[in-house]
Every structure is written in C-alpha cells, then in structure tokens.
Design a protein around this motif. Sequence first.
Motif, PDB file in Angstrom:
ATOM      1  N   ASP A 145      46.732  47.817  43.773  1.00  0.00           N
ATOM      2  CA  ASP A 145      45.567  47.106  42.406  1.00  0.00           C
ATOM      3  C   ASP A 145      45.494  45.816  41.876  1.00  0.00           C
TER       4      ASP A 145
ATOM      5  N   PRO B  98      42.894  44.383  35.296  1.00  0.00           N
ATOM      6  CA  PRO B  98      43.518  44.793  35.283  1.00  0.00           C
ATOM      7  C   PRO B  98      44.820  44.737  34.079  1.00  0.00           C
TER       8      PRO B  98
ATOM      9  N   THR C 221      39.747  49.474  38.992  1.00  0.00           N
ATOM     10  CA  THR C 221      41.474  48.919  38.607  1.00  0.00           C
ATOM     11  C   THR C 221      42.930  49.327  38.407  1.00  0.00           C
TER      12      THR C 221
END
Length: 575
Positions: free
Chosen positions: A124, A261, A417
């Motif tokens: 991610d 994120p 994300t």
Amino acid sequence: MSGLLGQPDTTPFLSQADDTEEEKGSLGAGKTASFGGAEPQDRENPDGEGLHLITGISPGHATLIVGVLCYINLLNYMDRFTVAGVLPDIEQFFVIGDSSSGLIQTVFISSYMVLAPVFGYLGDRYNRKYLMCGGIAFWSLVTLGSSFIPRERFWLLLFTRGLVGVGEASYSTIAPTLIADLFVADQRSRMLSVFYFAIPVGSGLGYIAGSKVKDVAGDWHWALRVTPGLGMVAVLLLFLVVREPPRGAVERYSDTPPLSPTSWWADLRALARNPSFVLSSLGFTAVAFVTGSLALWAPAFLLRARVVLGETPPCLPGKSCSSSDSLIFGVITCVTGILGVASGVEISRCLRRTNPRADPLVCAAGLLGSAPFLFLALACAQDSIIVTYVFIFIGELLLSMNWAIVADILLYVVIPTRRSTAEAFQIVLSHLLGDAGSPYLIGLISDRLRRDWPPSFLSEFRALQFSLMLCAFVGALGGAAFLGTAMYIEGDRKRAQLHVQGELSSPQLWAVETLLKTPSGASFGLCSQLSLQIALSSSLSPLDFIHPPSLSPPPPTPHSLLLVFLSLSSPPSTR
C-alpha cells in the motif's frame, strides 16, 4: 457513527440494483464531467481511452500486464500443489504418517499467512512491481533447494516449504490491487476472472506436472525442479512488462485529490468495521478450508479407494506409488476451475442488473450447493470410483464459482489505499482458520481413527473418508457467511465510493455524525440515522433526503430545521 455504519441494509434481497438508468442520470448531479464533457456515469465507468488518460497505460499494455500476472499466479498454485501430486511418494521416502504429511502444507500456509500483512503494508506504500520481483526470485531459489533434501532431514523439507511462503505472500497480496488500478466496473470483473482462472488451473497443473514428471524421471524430486526455472522467467517478465499504475486514480473524479495512506492501525480498524469485508472473508475461509483439504488429500483418498476396490496395488516401501488419480484429479480441477470461475462471474454480472446483492448470493449458492456433492463423493468412493469423480466434478465446479467474485467484493467495498492490507488480512483469516490447519487436522483425525482400528487397507481408507467429511459441513457454514454478506453489501459499497470521491469528509456528513453523538440530539437520532442510511445506500446526500429534488418541500419541523442547520455548518477544523 461506527455503530450506525455497522447496521445491515434494510432493503429486500430482491430489490432493484443501484445502477439503473434513472439513478445513473441523477448520480453526481451538479459535478463537471471528466472526459471531454462525458456524462457522470462515463466518468465512473470510463472506456479504454479514458483509462489510458488516467493511468498513462494503453488498453493493450494493461491487458498484457494482466496476462503476466495471470502467468505468475498460475506458477504459484502449480508449485503449491506439485507436492500434493507426489504426496504418496514423499510419505514413502521420508517414512511419515498422515499427520506429518499434512504438516507440509500447514507449514507453508502458516508462513504465507504470517507474512501476508507485512507485504500488504508494503504494497500500500511502496513500488509493487519491485516487491513482487524480489519475492518471486526468492521463492524460485528456495523451491529448487528443497528438491535436494536427504531422507533423514524431513524437518528441513518443512523449513524450506515455510520459506516458499515468503515469496508467495509478496505476490498474492499485491497483484489483485494492480488489476484494480488498471480497470473498473465490468472490465475489472472480467480481468479478475482471468487472473483467478490461475488458481484452479494452476492447482490442476501442479498435480499433472508432479505425477508426469515423476513418471518420466523415475524420481519425485524432479517434480519440484520444474517451477523454479519458470519462476525466473516470471521475474524477467515482471521487470520488463509491468508498470505501476497510480493507486485509485481510475475511481476518482478529476477534481478529487488523491487519497493518502493512513496508519496501519487505522486501516485495520476500518476493515474490522466493514461487515461486508469481514463476512465475505469468513465465507472465503470456508472455501480455503475445503480446497486446502481436498488439494492435499483427494489423490491419496482416491488411491486408497482403488486399493480397497482391488483396482490398484498398494504402495510398498521403497517402490514408487503407481496411480493415475493425481493426473485425473488435476484435469478435473483445471476444467472445473475454468468453467466455475467463468460461470460464477457471468451469472453474477447478469443477476446484478436486477439484484444489487448478486455477488454474495452467487457465492453462497456455490458453497451451499457444493457441500452435498462433496459428501456424496466421499460416501460413494467404496462402491464406484466413476460416480465419485462425477460428484467431485460437480462439487468443485460449484466451489470454483467463488474465486473471482470474492476478490471483486473486496475491491469495491475497500478504498484503494487499504486494498493490499485488506488482501493481507483476508489471507491471514482464510488461512489461519482455513487451509493452514485443515490438511493437518484431516490427517490428525485420520491417524486418531486408525489408532482404534485393526491395521488394514480398509481402515486407512475409512479413516481418511470420515475425516474428509468435515469439509462438507464447513462449506455449509461458509454459505451462511455469504448470506450475511448480502445483508450489508450495498451500504458498504456506497461508503467506499463516497470515500474515494471525497464526499465522506464533507460538512454535511460530519453534521449528521455530530447530531448522532451529542446528547441534545438524542431525540433526533431516528431522523438523522434514517437520512444517513438512505443517503449511503442510494445516490442522494443527507440534505437531499430532507428536501428531495423530485418531491414537494415538506413542512418545516424542528427535526429538519436542526439537521439543515448542522448540515450547512463546517466541522471545527474547517472554520
């Protein structure tokens, strides 16, 4: 707010889908188009040229990337089940019982399961292409090394199979998110179906390669030396062909800033509060339990059935086990995988036009339908191998309908994300309670039953038969989990869409949340909760519910006036 979001949808199972023409025309009213004045629905479902403008990757190149990923996924599962194809020979070589044989798969899956969250976190946040290259190269080298272990070092075989899980974890958690960032809507579903063809097809090829290479070379060790060379080819293809697309860009509006994120703990909390994700993961855990047990033990069970029927001589110490069951089971796995994955995706796509909950309902039907056929396959094995193969074919066909649909569910109820983390969490859950322990558990139950019976080929067959019947009951439990997923799927999907489009952080939604949390707003809780629930399961906003565009204005009430005032307010951070 979190308590509200955890409530099931109240619309009936057979309600109209949320992508009708009327709703498409009203969705996102007031927003500008992204692609040369296209309508909002074109922006949500761009064509190949639109995707090219967003990702910088042409449609042909994107399809080629999926082909490379599919090839690697095929190798992953081919390597994983090559061991199952030569399991009787491994038992004879190392002189081990059923419980120790089950450990081979359990150790691999346990390592794979533990490391999946690590690679999910990395996937991610860092370049996914290079993570996959390193993991696959490591997996190929370790697999090659495991083929040179002497007979007195069984523990070393277990250790190397555990290391193989490192490489596979680096790929399985990341590859589906690349496909999600290259395609949307029906295009994504079709590409995922191609990608997940590799699971049953690769598994079947593992049985076939294992048994055939052993027969040609006269030594089962050579079966483990096929996939490493193909793995190095995969690394080269990854490096030269695959490009990294921007995360979540194909799902955002042009005027929406990219998602950033969040912390790993924030990701986990959000996933734990997502009922569709949790319940579909539990359903997929049942699929993993059943397929993991059958993958390792089905060829051995069929061989024992043939021995009891007098069709095949038993395996003797120091001699190679002679049986065509690994080859036949491999072919069945390949064929049912292709038919099952394709039919599952197409049935779900057709039903989605009239039923927005089609995905989890098709998964539930597949699991609930496969359970009785797998039970009948086990019950009929002592009477007819042909009938057993027919029931196995039907059971595996229904079971294979789940693979691509479960992946699609994850991708549209989780924001971009968090998808690698979600893939990792699903892998941990499905393997921890599924195929990490199921092969060992089946072998352990079999050994325990044999301990109370006089030694004979019939007792070996009966013990494995009774222990494998557990799979049918676990499959039925998985079907119930998917039925639960159907209760929540629409609300969770809409929340993910609003989050990607930057609308969940709007002052209107913040105002509704504030109203629900403040003691003074307790008397207005029902009004606020109803408006938010309708807004999150339709194209409307909470403000539209108070004053719907298509309806005449309602008379003002204290409830609606307070909600309008709060909806027009800003949260403290934006004042």
